[in-house]
Design an enzyme around this catalytic site. Structure first.
Site, PDB file in Angstrom:
ATOM      1  N   CYS A 106     -23.643 -31.455 -38.160  1.00  0.00           N
ATOM      2  CA  CYS A 106     -23.534 -30.322 -38.471  1.00  0.00           C
ATOM      3  C   CYS A 106     -23.574 -29.650 -39.839  1.00  0.00           C
ATOM      4  O   CYS A 106     -23.777 -28.528 -40.135  1.00  0.00           O
ATOM      5  CB  CYS A 106     -22.378 -29.659 -37.612  1.00  0.00           C
ATOM      6  SG  CYS A 106     -22.118 -29.873 -36.152  1.00  0.00           S
ATOM      7  N   HIS A 134     -20.655 -22.856 -41.207  1.00  0.00           N
ATOM      8  CA  HIS A 134     -21.079 -23.224 -39.964  1.00  0.00           C
ATOM      9  C   HIS A 134     -20.513 -22.760 -38.650  1.00  0.00           C
ATOM     10  O   HIS A 134     -19.042 -22.446 -38.710  1.00  0.00           O
ATOM     11  CB  HIS A 134     -20.619 -24.928 -40.019  1.00  0.00           C
ATOM     12  CG  HIS A 134     -20.925 -25.524 -38.507  1.00  0.00           C
ATOM     13  ND1 HIS A 134     -22.373 -25.453 -37.919  1.00  0.00           N
ATOM     14  CD2 HIS A 134     -20.233 -26.659 -37.940  1.00  0.00           C
ATOM     15  CE1 HIS A 134     -22.008 -26.264 -36.698  1.00  0.00           C
ATOM     16  NE2 HIS A 134     -20.924 -26.807 -36.708  1.00  0.00           N
ATOM     17  N   ASN A 161     -22.385 -23.462 -30.961  1.00  0.00           N
ATOM     18  CA  ASN A 161     -22.693 -24.305 -32.114  1.00  0.00           C
ATOM     19  C   ASN A 161     -23.951 -24.932 -32.197  1.00  0.00           C
ATOM     20  O   ASN A 161     -24.353 -25.654 -31.229  1.00  0.00           O
ATOM     21  CB  ASN A 161     -21.771 -25.455 -31.964  1.00  0.00           C
ATOM     22  CG  ASN A 161     -21.783 -26.437 -33.341  1.00  0.00           C
ATOM     23  OD1 ASN A 161     -22.677 -26.391 -33.861  1.00  0.00           O
ATOM     24  ND2 ASN A 161     -20.705 -27.014 -33.425  1.00  0.00           N
TER      25      ASN A 161
END
Length: 321
Positions: free
Chosen positions: A114, A248, A278
């Site tokens: 990520c 993020h 996500n």
């Protein structure tokens, strides 16, 4: 004369197919209320059967190149962050290079889960600052849906697909003010995706994302708090100097905790997790592109980007847009 890098253009792409929380509730034991309360996610985009990390990256990249008024053939480097490559090799960056019709520049992938986009942005900034490149395409692209166990409610609710891109170009004044990247492999078993081709990890069960969510949450909140301090201290800035937080997009509670650390109201935080879930390395460039295009983020404003992901790997970038 000192050399710096600045973001000249942005782009983003989300697949057409949308899966809502109610859709997931028909498959696993969950509900819209349960998911929203714990994650902030309401829906996520899922790639079509004929879409790949490279095909989505191409669309986002062409948008960024158009916004920057840069021809693909003028690129010196392509850096692509992904944990869901089209192939083990060659790199997805090379596949993107072919799609863009470019032959004259280097292209390679970065894998930091990520945090991949922040790592890629940091590398691109170093290339430009060192005088080894003038124009760099930086991309985050993910097809997370193909690595999700759709019968596991702890993970299937979280992830979505998409791609985001920025074009960095050389400048005489700082655009990217600093980047900070860190890793600690001792946490590798808390969040990972096994490689079926690797020795001992070849079962069907092991081909999907594995996560110990509560443990990841605890480490993420504490770690991101520290990197906020590190970033501001290196640049001699106060929390009040930050105009926008582009985090993020993993979980609204993690995002809110970082905003609280910065003493930023949520109105100055770019949030897309509710509509996109996500998207791993694509989440920051997607969020940044959205806020630039809708006029929230304006030239001259100070933006803090931060990410945390498997590894653990985490990082930040402070920039003046």
């Amino acid at each position: 004369m000192s050399r710096y890098s600045r973001i000249a253009g942005t782009g983003g792409y989300l697949p057409r197919q949308v899966v809502t929380n109610d859709d997931l509730a028909m498959r696993v034991e969950t509900s819209d209320e349960w998911i929203v309360e714990r994650t902030g996610i309401r829906r996520r985009h899922i790639a079509a059967a004929d879409e790949t990390a490279s095909s989505m990256a191409e669309i986002a990249s062409r948008q960024a190149l158009e916004a920057a008024a840069i021809d693909p053939h003028d690129l010196d480097l392509i850096i692509l962050a992904t944990s869901s490559p089209d192939r083990v090799f060659p790199s997805t960056a090379c596949l993107l290079q072919q799609r863009l019709g470019v032959r004259s520049c280097a292209a390679f992938d970065v894998q930091a889960a990520c945090s991949g986009f922040i790592f890629a942005l940091s590398i691109a900034d170093q290339y430009i600052s060192a005088g080894n490149a003038n124009r760099v395409l930086v991309v985050g692209t993910e097809v997370n849906s193909r690595s999700v166990d759709w019968d596991d409610r702890s993970t299937c609710i979280l992830f979505g697909d998409g791609a985001g891109a920025v074009v960095l170009e050389s400048a005489t004044e700082p655009g990217i003010m600093s980047t900070h990247i860190h890793s600690d492999g001792h946490y590798q078993d808390l969040l990972y995706l096994p490689n079926p081709a690797s020795n001992g990890e070849g079962s069907d069960e092991s081909r999907t994302i594995r996560m110990q969510g509560s443990e990841v949450f605890k480490v993420a909140v504490n770690t991101l708090g520290r990197i906020v301090d590190e970033t501001l201290e290196q640049n001699g800035l106060q929390k009040s100097d930050v105009d926008w937080l582009v985090p993020h997009q993993a979980n609204i509670r993690i995002i809110a905790a970082t905003a609280k650390k910065l003493q930023l109201p949520m109105e100055r935080v770019v949030v897309t997790v509710d509509e996109q879930g996500n998207t791993s390395s694509a989440s920051i460039p997607l969020a940044f592109d959205e806020a630039v295009r809708d006029g929230r983020i304006k030239r001259g404003q100070t933006v803090l980007m931060e990410a945390f992901g498997g590894g653990f790997a985490w990082g930040s970038a402070l920039l003046r847009y």
